[in-house]
Design a protein around this motif. Structure first.
Motif, short mmCIF file in Angstrom:
data_model
loop_
_atom_site.label_atom_id
_atom_site.label_comp_id
_atom_site.label_asym_id
_atom_site.label_seq_id
_atom_site.Cartn_x
_atom_site.Cartn_y
_atom_site.Cartn_z
N PRO A 1 -5.75 -19.39 1.29
CA PRO A 1 -6.34 -20.39 1.86
C PRO A 1 -5.80 -20.73 3.34
CG PRO A 1 -4.94 -21.21 0.00
CD PRO A 1 -5.03 -19.89 0.01
N GLU A 2 -4.47 -20.47 3.56
CA GLU A 2 -3.87 -20.72 4.67
C GLU A 2 -4.32 -19.83 5.88
OE1 GLU A 2 -2.32 -20.53 2.07
OE2 GLU A 2 -0.89 -22.26 1.59
N PHE A 3 -5.00 -18.80 5.60
CA PHE A 3 -5.46 -17.77 6.58
C PHE A 3 -6.78 -17.75 6.68
CE2 PHE A 3 -2.03 -14.27 5.43
CZ PHE A 3 -0.75 -15.35 5.72
N ASN A 4 -7.43 -17.64 8.05
CA ASN A 4 -8.63 -17.54 8.11
C ASN A 4 -9.46 -16.15 7.54
OD1 ASN A 4 -8.45 -15.54 10.14
ND2 ASN A 4 -8.13 -17.07 11.62
N VAL A 5 -10.78 -15.97 7.75
CA VAL A 5 -11.22 -14.70 7.17
C VAL A 5 -10.86 -13.50 7.67
CG1 VAL A 5 -13.67 -13.49 7.09
CG2 VAL A 5 -13.40 -16.03 6.66
N ILE A 6 -10.55 -13.39 8.88
CA ILE A 6 -10.06 -11.99 9.82
C ILE A 6 -8.73 -11.84 9.25
CG2 ILE A 6 -9.26 -11.33 11.92
CD1 ILE A 6 -11.96 -11.07 12.09
N GLU A 7 -7.88 -13.00 8.98
CA GLU A 7 -6.27 -12.80 8.75
C GLU A 7 -6.29 -12.37 7.36
OE1 GLU A 7 -4.21 -16.20 11.61
OE2 GLU A 7 -5.16 -16.78 9.78
N ASN A 8 -7.26 -12.68 6.36
CA ASN A 8 -7.11 -12.33 5.14
C ASN A 8 -7.58 -10.99 4.98
OD1 ASN A 8 -6.84 -14.00 2.49
ND2 ASN A 8 -7.91 -15.54 3.93
N CYS A 9 -8.55 -10.34 5.80
CA CYS A 9 -9.18 -9.10 5.64
C CYS A 9 -8.06 -8.12 6.25
CB CYS A 9 -10.36 -8.82 6.45
SG CYS A 9 -11.77 -9.66 5.53
N THR A 10 -7.14 -8.68 7.16
CA THR A 10 -6.29 -7.51 7.72
C THR A 10 -4.76 -7.62 7.06
OG1 THR A 10 -5.59 -9.38 9.24
CG2 THR A 10 -7.18 -7.93 10.26
N ILE A 11 -4.62 -8.37 5.79
CA ILE A 11 -3.50 -8.30 5.27
C ILE A 11 -2.99 -6.74 4.93
CG2 ILE A 11 -2.18 -9.04 3.10
CD1 ILE A 11 -3.61 -11.63 3.25
N PRO A 12 -3.93 -6.03 4.17
CA PRO A 12 -3.49 -4.64 3.86
C PRO A 12 -3.18 -3.71 5.07
CG PRO A 12 -5.65 -5.18 2.70
CD PRO A 12 -5.28 -6.28 3.77
N LEU A 13 -3.84 -3.96 6.05
CA LEU A 13 -3.76 -3.03 7.32
C LEU A 13 -2.41 -3.43 7.96
CD1 LEU A 13 -7.39 -3.37 8.98
CD2 LEU A 13 -6.27 -1.26 7.68
N ILE A 14 -1.88 -4.91 8.06
CA ILE A 14 -0.70 -5.34 8.45
C ILE A 14 0.49 -4.83 7.66
CG2 ILE A 14 0.71 -7.59 9.13
CD1 ILE A 14 -1.77 -7.02 10.95
N LEU A 15 0.26 -4.82 6.32
CA LEU A 15 1.26 -4.12 5.60
C LEU A 15 1.35 -2.70 5.68
CD1 LEU A 15 0.38 -6.22 2.11
CD2 LEU A 15 2.36 -6.68 3.78
N GLN A 16 0.52 -1.92 6.12
CA GLN A 16 0.87 -0.64 6.23
C GLN A 16 1.14 -0.46 7.73
OE1 GLN A 16 -3.12 1.30 5.42
NE2 GLN A 16 -2.61 1.66 3.57
N GLY A 17 1.31 -1.40 8.67
CA GLY A 17 1.88 -1.21 9.86
C GLY A 17 1.06 -0.99 11.03
N VAL A 18 -0.44 -1.29 10.56
CA VAL A 18 -1.39 -1.10 11.64
C VAL A 18 -1.27 -2.20 12.78
CG1 VAL A 18 -4.02 -1.04 12.13
CG2 VAL A 18 -3.34 0.07 10.07
N ASN B 1 -1.78 -5.23 15.14
CA ASN B 1 -2.89 -6.47 14.87
C ASN B 1 -3.94 -6.40 15.64
OD1 ASN B 1 -2.69 -8.79 13.29
ND2 ASN B 1 -2.34 -10.26 15.44
N SER B 2 -4.21 -5.79 16.87
CA SER B 2 -5.49 -5.88 17.59
C SER B 2 -6.24 -4.91 16.91
CB SER B 2 -5.06 -5.66 18.87
OG SER B 2 -4.35 -4.41 19.13
N LYS B 3 -5.71 -3.89 16.42
CA LYS B 3 -6.46 -2.64 15.96
C LYS B 3 -7.00 -3.33 14.41
CE LYS B 3 -6.62 2.15 14.82
NZ LYS B 3 -6.05 3.37 14.07
N ALA B 4 -6.03 -3.81 13.73
CA ALA B 4 -6.61 -4.50 12.43
C ALA B 4 -7.65 -5.36 12.61
CB ALA B 4 -5.02 -5.08 11.89
N ILE B 5 -7.43 -6.46 13.76
CA ILE B 5 -8.67 -7.28 13.85
C ILE B 5 -9.85 -6.71 14.22
CG2 ILE B 5 -9.37 -9.13 15.31
CD1 ILE B 5 -6.32 -9.91 15.39
N GLN B 6 -9.85 -5.72 14.97
CA GLN B 6 -11.12 -4.80 15.35
C GLN B 6 -11.65 -4.28 14.11
OE1 GLN B 6 -12.56 -5.25 18.32
NE2 GLN B 6 -14.16 -4.11 17.67
#
Lengths: 230, 365
Positions: free
Chosen positions: A96-113, A115-120
């Motif tokens: 709930p603390e994260f917005n839609v984009i932030e929620n979707c990017t979690i697996p990518l961020i965890l994989q080290g992608v 941030n800008s690429k993950a958001i895209q």
């Protein structure tokens, strides 16, 4: 080649045998539906397959992608999940603390992608499931149930996992949204991704399943046994 | 890394502020302790000889002095031989008198400066010609046995209200009687009454042989190195008793140690309270955000690693900030112990959090 191979899997809960699978093979690139009543051991099996739970009896073998996940350490299993597994839950489970984009990017961020690429990547994936741009920076609570589930599906598939586990993915949805989610899951089917769905929804089974397993009560052994339905 | 920061935004800010306040207070206490200790040490070092060598058998004063100069070389700033005696005296001036045990120290005056700084005497009495004597003038008078010097303890116990001119007293030892002229008061920070006089005069008074000495007072460049110099001298003067100014003043030195320890205890208490506060804040947030953590755990996040890195970064940066502010804006005398704190405390917090995270991960299963 089998993606998942189970041999002699036994799970006890306070001295009570709750799961007993002699042998189970799940091939790569299929949609597998596991059916069963509540309390039959569906979620227990899902937790073991998803490497969340590895506290099983000695001698149990659960090979996923050629590795026995039972012997892995906590950190190794976390890493394994991060690299290979996507999750879809009945109650969306968006942070709930994260917005839609932030929620979707979690697996990518965890994989080290980055941030800008993950958001895209998240933006592109969200557009494909009909989430409008003006919803991207909203918190999940302000979305409808259907939209939240579509966001959850995007989060599950965005990092192209080899296995996607879906636990009652249409459990809380109205018929219209259920249909949307089934279509979405169908569209994610490819030869490299295996989808394992735990459900009691026949519509999911009818429309999605390549292989169906069902937990059936064994009167002799007084335990639910997993059997493949032809 | 960004995920824990996003999820625990406010908590991490609170932890940062708490950690900063805790370490800032610890820094300030540390600065105060260090400054006060340094002040006391400097005061001591400026008012007392740093090292004393006492010989148990008669030595040649000139030869020994030469040897000391050779050993200490540039480390040496001043030295002089001394004769000392603990005596029962009667000091009398009119109706006023002092009867008791005092130490009489006879200082050699064959070169200047000696270990006692005559420019630094606390009270200098006006001479007959009513001009305040300079340090060298007073030293000259001392060398010529025209004046004697009391230390503060002796002056206080004998004569509270200072006379405005040099005053002559009658000094009676057990076996002898002489007149002394009270010339100045020396705050030597000693706890016993001492009367300083010219060495030759004292030797005569005590019927010592000509040229007799008991030992040497030595002042060195860096009073922090007394132990090192002591060891060096011990190596060369094996039969002599060598003491440092800390050892000669155990009471004051103990006060210094107690004060320092007290400061450390206060620092420790603040540190423990700070650690507890940080851990409580963190664990409380963990409990509140259990569903989110469970989800992140399922998605493959290594909670231990991520939160350790996040917490370590926050605490380290808050400490660094506290350290830098204290260092640049308050004092540059920060204790080296703070560097150790900066490393140990975040590790301690991490270990505690590790314990709580282990419990948490078991719950998450």
């Amino acid at each position: 080649m089998n993606l998942i191979e189970i041999k002699n899997l036994k799970k006890f809960y306070q001295d009570r045998l709750v799961l007993d699978i002699k042998s189970l093979n799940i091939p790569k690139g299929k949609i597998v539906v596991i059916l069963g009543k509540s309390g039959c051991g569906k979620s227990t099996l899902l937790n073991i397959l998803a490497t969340i739970d590895n506290e099983v009896s000695k001698g149990s073998i659960v090979n996923i992608l050629g590795q026995n996940v039972i012997n892995m350490t906590e950190a190794q299993r976390a890493n394994f999940r991060k690299e290979n597994i996507g999750f879809i839950f009945q109650t969306h489970e968006l942070i709930p603390e994260f917005n839609v984009i932030e929620n979707c990017t979690i697996p990518l961020i965890l994989q080290g992608v980055p941030n800008s690429k993950a958001i895209q990547m998240a933006k592109e994936a969200l557009k494909k499931v009909d989430i409008c741009e003006n919803e991207f920076y909203k918190k999940p609570n302000s979305l409808s149930g259907g939209q939240q589930q579509r966001v959850a599906v995007v989060r599950a598939v965005i990092h192209h996992p080899k296995i996607i586990f879906a636990d009652e993915p249409t459990g809380n949805l109205d018929p219209q949204t259920t249909k949307q989610v089934i279509e979405l899951l169908k569209s994610k089917k490819d030869k490299n991704t295996t989808l394992i769905v735990v459900t009691h929804d026949n519509q999911v089974k009818e429309e999605l399943a390549d292989i169906v397993f069902k937990f059936q009560f064994d009167e002799n052994e007084k335990i639910y046994k997993l059997k493949e339905c032809k | 890394m960004s995920i824990p920061f996003k999820l625990f935004k406010i908590s991490f800010v609170i932890i940062f502020i708490t950690s900063f306040i805790v370490f800032f207070i610890i820094d300030i206490i540390s600065i105060n302790i260090t400054s006060y200790n340094n002040y006391l040490k400097t005061t001591f070092a400026s008012k007392q000889h740093h090292i004393t060598i006492r010989f148990f058998k008669s030595v040649d004063a000139k030869e020994t002095a030469k040897k000391i100069v050779d050993i200490l070389k540039t480390q040496l700033t001043a030295y002089n031989s001394f004769v000392e005696a603990d005596v029962d005296v009667l000091i009398k001036k009119g109706l006023r008198e002092y009867r008791g045990k005092i130490k009489i120290v006879g200082l050699a005056t064959d070169h200047y400066p000696i270990t006692y700084n005559f420019n630094n005497l606390d009270i200098r009495l006006l001479p007959y010609f009513e001009i305040r004597p300079t340090g060298i003038e007073l030293f000259e008078m001392f060398r010529n046995s025209q004046v004697e010097i009391f230390n503060q303890v002796l002056q206080k116990s004998f004569y509270q209200n200072l006379p405005s001119t040099f005053t002559t007293y009658k000094l009676k030892l057990k076996t002898n009687q002489t007149f002394i002229q009270f010339g100045a008061v020396l705050d030597d920070m000693k706890e016993i009454p001492i009367l300083f006089m010219n060495q030759k005069k004292l030797n005569k008074l005590l019927h010592n042989p000509i040229g007799y000495i008991d030992g040497f007072y030595i002042n060195i460049k860096n009073p922090e190195k007394t132990q090192l110099i002591k060891k060096l001298l011990q190596h060369h003067f094996k039969t002599a008793q060598i003491t440092t100014w800390q050892e000669d003043n155990p009471k004051v030195n103990n006060i210094l140690i107690v004060f320092s320890k007290l400061g450390r205890i206060i620092q420790l208490i603040i540190g423990i309270l700070g650690i507890m506060a940080i851990v409580v804040i963190f664990v409380n947030e963990m409990v509140k955000k259990q569903p989110q953590l469970r989800l992140l755990h399922i998605l493959g996040m290594n909670l231990k690693k991520s939160f350790h890195i996040a917490l370590f970064t926050i605490i380290l940066f808050s400490q660094l900030l506290a350290f830098l502010i204290s260092y640049f804006f308050i004092a540059k005398e920060i204790d080296s112990l703070m560097i150790i704190y900066s490393i140990i405390i975040p590790i301690l917090i991490l270990l505690l959090n590790n314990y709580f995270l282990s419990i948490k991960q078991n719950i998450l299963r």
